[in-house]
Scaffold this active site. Structure first.
Site, PDB file in Angstrom:
ATOM      1  N   ALA A  47       0.851  -1.194   0.000  1.00  0.00           N
ATOM      2  CA  ALA A  47       0.000   0.000   0.000  1.00  0.00           C
ATOM      3  C   ALA A  47       0.888   1.246   0.000  1.00  0.00           C
ATOM      4  O   ALA A  47       2.114   1.138  -0.053  1.00  0.00           O
ATOM      5  CB  ALA A  47      -0.904  -0.018   1.215  1.00  0.00           C
ATOM      6  N   ASN A  48       0.273   2.405   0.044  1.00  0.00           N
ATOM      7  CA  ASN A  48       1.060   3.633   0.182  1.00  0.00           C
ATOM      8  C   ASN A  48       0.341   4.584   1.131  1.00  0.00           C
ATOM      9  O   ASN A  48      -0.752   4.297   1.613  1.00  0.00           O
ATOM     10  CB  ASN A  48       1.353   4.266  -1.180  1.00  0.00           C
ATOM     11  N   ARG A  49       0.941   5.726   1.403  1.00  0.00           N
ATOM     12  CA  ARG A  49       0.443   6.603   2.466  1.00  0.00           C
ATOM     13  C   ARG A  49      -0.701   7.518   2.028  1.00  0.00           C
ATOM     14  O   ARG A  49      -1.166   8.325   2.824  1.00  0.00           O
ATOM     15  CB  ARG A  49       1.594   7.439   3.017  1.00  0.00           C
ATOM     16  N   SER A  50      -1.145   7.416   0.791  1.00  0.00           N
ATOM     17  CA  SER A  50      -2.217   8.311   0.355  1.00  0.00           C
ATOM     18  C   SER A  50      -3.484   8.069   1.184  1.00  0.00           C
ATOM     19  O   SER A  50      -3.916   6.934   1.368  1.00  0.00           O
ATOM     20  CB  SER A  50      -2.519   8.061  -1.122  1.00  0.00           C
ATOM     21  N   ALA A  66      -2.982   7.823  -5.812  1.00  0.00           N
ATOM     22  CA  ALA A  66      -1.590   7.390  -5.757  1.00  0.00           C
ATOM     23  C   ALA A  66      -1.584   5.934  -6.224  1.00  0.00           C
ATOM     24  O   ALA A  66      -1.845   5.022  -5.443  1.00  0.00           O
ATOM     25  CB  ALA A  66      -1.060   7.517  -4.346  1.00  0.00           C
TER      26      ALA A  66
END
Ligand code: CTP
Length: 400
Positions: free
Chosen positions: A210-213, A277
Site C-alpha cells: 500500500a502507500n500513504r495516500s 496514488a
C-alpha cells in the site's frame, strides 16, 4: 473561501422531535459559509427555541409572531425572494400537506409561496403517518412540482416503533443542499471523473503493498466539482473517508482495477482528475494462501502496473481535460514538468510531499499548478478543499 460562501438558505423547521437535529443542520450549513435564516413553526417552538438556532447561525431566527411585527407585510416576501434554497427539515406530514395544497397560514408556508428558489424537503414523522395515502399524495404533488425530497430513512422512531420515518442525518442533508446550490455553477453539465486514494496490491490473501495516500485530496476534488455543478464519478482506492453526497462512487483495490474503471468512464467524461496514488508495481504473482512464517523470508517479485494517465491520453475518445498530480520529494518542478509532457496532460498539480504541512494524510496542501501552455501558479498553504477549488476553477477556465 468557504464552499457555501454568499449562499442564502431559508431553513424551515416544523414540529417533529427531529427538530433537535435541525440545530445541527443549521450549524453545519453555517460552518460551510451559508447565511442561514431559520423559520420555526408554532409546533416547532414546542420542541426547540429560536435562541438555539440564533446561537449557531449568528442570525435572527423567525417565528410566527414576526408575521405581525413591523415588517410583517414584507418579511415572508423578502425571506422568500432572497433565498437560494428553501430547505424544510424536519418537514411534518402537516406542513407537507399545506405545501402541496398551497396553503399559507404561517410564516414558513407564506415564505414557501413567495420563494422562487429550489425547495428541498426532509420529511420526518412516524412510519404510519408517512405511509398514509394523504402524505404520499402530498409528496407526489410536491415532487411533480420539482421539490427535492430526501428521506425519510428507516430505523428507530420516537414512538418506539421501527420503520421509515426518520429524518435524513444533517450531514447528508447538508450534502444534498450543496448539490442543489451548486447546480448552474461553472461546471454545470460537465462530467468529471476523479480518482482518489492509494491502490493496494495483494501479496497474499491478508497482505498488500500500500502507500500513504489518505484519499483526502481526491475526495475534496470530488466535493469541489459537485459544488461547482458537475456530475461526478469518484473512483476510489480503499479508504475510510465518507464520499461526498451526490458523487457516483466506484470502489477499487488494485491499480489494474482502477485502470479498468477509469477506461470505462473516461470516454464519456469532460475532465479526468487523477489524484490517486497508483502503485507503480504489484507482486507479479499473489500467493493464494497466506504465506507462513515457517516457510522462511519470502522474495516478492514485482511486475509493472499500467500507467493509467498515459493510457487514457492515448485513447481516441478521452476527456478534453486531463489533470495529473505529481507527488515529489525532490526536484519538484522539473519532475512535474516531465510528467506533464510525458503523460500528455493539460494541467499538473505539483506538490512537495516531504513538507510536514502538505501532502500525505494532513488536511492542508501547498501546490504549484503547471499548465500545458507554460502557465505556472504557486498557491499558498491551503486546506485540501481550497486547493481542490483552485484546481477545478483553473481546469474549468482551460476547458472553456
Ligand atoms: N499515475 C497513473 N498511473 C500510474 C502511476 C501514476 O495514472 N501507474 C498518475 C497519478 O495518479 C498522478 C500522475 O500519474 O496523477 C503522477 O503520478 P506519480 O506517482 O507522481 O508519477 P509516476 O508516473 O508514478 O512516476 P514516479 O513514481 O516515478 O515519480
Amino acid at each position: 473561501m468557504l464552499p457555501l460562501h454568499a449562499k442564502r438558505i431559508v431553513l424551515g423547521v416544523t414540529g417533529s422531535i427531529a427538530c433537535y437535529k435541525a440545530a445541527d443542520l443549521a450549524s453545519k450549513l453555517t460552518q460551510l459559509g451559508a447565511e442561514v435564516d431559520v423559520i420555526l413553526t408554532a409546533a416547532a417552538e414546542h420542541f426547540i427555541k429560536p435562541l438555539t438556532f440564533q446561537s449557531v447561525t449568528g442570525r435572527r431566527a423567525y417565528v410566527d409572531q414576526d408575521l405581525w411585527g413591523p415588517e410583517g407585510h414584507v418579511l415572508h416576501v423578502k425571506l422568500g425572494k432572497d433565498a437560494d434554497l428553501l430547505l424544510i427539515a424536519p418537514a411534518t406530514a402537516n406542513t407537507l400537506a399545506k405545501l402541496a395544497a398551497g396553503q399559507a397560514d404561517n410564516l414558513l408556508t407564506l415564505t414557501a409561496l413567495a420563494a422562487t428558489a429550489p425547495l428541498m424537503l426532509a420529511p420526518a414523522m412516524d412510519g404510519g403517518m408517512f405511509d398514509h395515502p394523504a402524505t404520499q399524495a402530498s409528496l407526489e404533488t410536491l415532487r411533480a412540482r420539482g421539490a427535492h425530497i430526501h428521506g425519510p430513512v428507516s430505523g428507530h422512531l420516537a414512538s418506539g416503533l421501527s420503520g421509515v420515518g426518520r429524518m435524513l442525518e444533517p450531514a447528508e442533508l447538508a450534502g444534498h443542499a450543496r448539490v442543489a446550490l451548486g447546480a448552474g455553477g461553472p461546471l454545470a453539465g460537465r462530467r468529471v471523473l476523479v480518482t482518489a486514494g492509494g491502490t493496494q496490491e495483494p501479496i497474499d490473501p491478508v497482505r498488500v503493498i500500500a502507500n500513504r495516500s489518505s484519499g483526502k485530496q481526491g475526495y475534496a476534488l470530488a466535493q469541489a466539482a459537485l459544488d461547482l455543478g458537475a456530475q461526478v464519478t469518484l473512483i476510489s482506492g480503499p479508504t475510510a473517508l465518507v464520499p461526498p453526497v451526490g458523487a457516483h462512487l466506484l470502489r477499487v483495490q488494485t491499480a489494474v482495477e482502477m485502470r479498468d474503471a477509469v477506461l470505462q468512464h473516461a470516454a464519456a467524461a469532460d475532465m479526468l482528475l487523477m489524484a490517486a496514488a497508483v502503485a507503480d508495481f504489484r507482486p507479479s504473482q499473489a500467493a493464494d494462501k497466506k504465506i507462513k512464517r515457517a516457510e522462511g523470508v519470502p522474495t516478492v517479485e514485482l511486475a509493472a502496473n499500467p500507467d493509467i494517465l498515459k493510457e487514457v491520453s492515448q485513447q481516441a475518445k478521452k476527456p478534453r481535460m486531463l489533470v495529473g498530480f505529481a507527488a515529489e520529494s525532490n526536484d519538484l518542478l522539473a519532475n512535474a514538468q516531465g510528467k506533464l509532457a510525458s503523460k500528455g496532460l493539460d494541467l499538473i498539480v505539483a506538490n512537495d510531499v516531504s513538507a510536514q504541512d502538505a501532502g500525505f494524510e494532513v488536511d492542508t496542501n501547498r501546490v504549484i499548478l503547471l499548465s500545458k501552455d507554460g502557465g505556472q501558479e504557486e498557491l499558498p498553504l491551503l486546506s485540501k478543499y481550497e486547493v481542490a477549488r483552485k484546481v477545478l476553477e483553473k481546469a474549468a477556465s482551460l476547458l472553456k
